[in-house]
Design an enzyme around this catalytic site. Structure first.
Site, PDB file in Angstrom:
ATOM      1  N   ASP A 204      69.363  61.649 -19.373  1.00  0.00           N
ATOM      2  CA  ASP A 204      68.987  62.694 -20.320  1.00  0.00           C
ATOM      3  C   ASP A 204      67.847  63.609 -19.872  1.00  0.00           C
ATOM      4  OD1 ASP A 204      70.713  60.941 -21.483  1.00  0.00           O
ATOM      5  OD2 ASP A 204      69.553  60.605 -23.288  1.00  0.00           O
TER       6      ASP A 204
ATOM      7  N   GLU B 172      66.872  47.475 -23.363  1.00  0.00           N
ATOM      8  CA  GLU B 172      67.568  48.642 -22.835  1.00  0.00           C
ATOM      9  C   GLU B 172      67.022  49.050 -21.461  1.00  0.00           C
ATOM     10  OE1 GLU B 172      68.609  53.209 -24.298  1.00  0.00           O
ATOM     11  OE2 GLU B 172      66.905  52.137 -25.165  1.00  0.00           O
TER      12      GLU B 172
END
Length: 288
Positions: free
Chosen positions: A49, A257
């Protein structure tokens, strides 16, 4: 052993449609590729991102990770075709051209790394003396990190290439990508390291670290002039990842994560048994 030529042909057709989609929709200048949907701070379509890209965004950008993915898909479809009655010299020629074009477009000798590319206004342009078509020039956009590793991650760098040595040096350098907890997403020396959202600007992601290990294991540790360095990185990285991920699990009872590049603590979404569960395959040294 149960796959028939008909199964392989079906797989080839599906993979070819995927490849055609990317080549058609993400085509860029100079026979390169450009992720669509760019904003000043994000390239969400890439999956990385907030990883640093050219600023400002431009329709003239070319993205090395996307070029590597397309080349890899060409390699996969060419390999699948070998198990079918289909012969396609055009696909083989296109793969060879992409492998060559990857270096021509995206390798920077000055930075000794693969980089994105964009165009910017020439500082010495004289609108009275120079042609309008010479008002801007192609420049590399270089940020050491996951994006610059993709040609190696996907096995597109020959094992005897001097470029591989430069990439391995970058991986192993604690002032760049190496940490005791895994490979950082962005170099510690980069001005944007840890800045902004800090999602792909330093944190350690197990999915990309898995690709690093898989590529080293399959392509580089058994032969070639860089095999000793490749094996040293493989062994050290694998041990660091296992120690930290399992250590954090024992402390927190979670898989995370991503992991902090400075002290290794888990961060982001939890519990996260998506790609972080790849640690099991890393422990078993099973690489698809």
């Amino acid at each position: 052993q149960t796959l028939t030529p008909e199964h392989m042909l079906d797989l080839l057709q599906h993979a070819s449609r995927q490849l055609d989609y990317f080549m058609d929709t993400q085509a860029g200048d100079r026979h390169g590729y450009r992720w669509r949907g760019r904003t000043p701070d994000h390239t969400l379509t890439s999956g990385l991102d907030d990883y640093p890209r050219a600023r400002p965004p431009s329709t003239h950008e070319l993205h090395v990770d996307l070029f590597a993915w397309v080349t890899f898909m060409l390699e996969v479809t060419t390999g699948l075709a070998a198990y079918t009655p289909v012969t396609n010299r055009t696909r083989e020629q296109l793969l060879a051209a992409h492998v060559q074009r990857l270096d021509e477009l995206h390798w920077s000798d000055a930075h000794k790394m693969y980089c994105d590319v964009t165009r910017q206004a020439r500082a010495d342009y004289d609108e009275l003396e120079d042609d309008e078509g010479d008002a801007d020039e192609s420049v590399f956009v270089c940020h050491k990190g996951y994006v610059s590793l993709f040609p190696m991650l996907l096995g597109l760098v020959p094992r005897d290439s001097p470029k591989l040595g430069s990439i391995l040096d970058m991986l192993e350098d604690p002032d760049e990508l190496w940490s005791e907890y895994g490979i950082r997403s962005l170099s510690k020396s980069d001005a944007l390291y840890g800045k902004g959202e800090d999602y792909w600007r330093g944190p350690i992601w197990i999915n990309i670290n898995y690709l690093v290990l898989a590529s080293l294991h399959k392509n580089y540790i058994d032969d070639g002039p860089h095999r000793e360095q490749a094996e040293r990185i493989y062994r050290g990285l694998r041990a660091n990842l296992i120690r930290n991920v399992l250590g954090q699990y024992r402390q927190t009872r979670f898989f995370w994560e991503q992991y902090n590049p400075e002290d290794g603590h888990g961060q982001g979404t939890h519990p996260f048994t998506g790609w972080t569960s790849l640690i099991v395959l890393i422990m078993a040294e099973q690489y698809a």
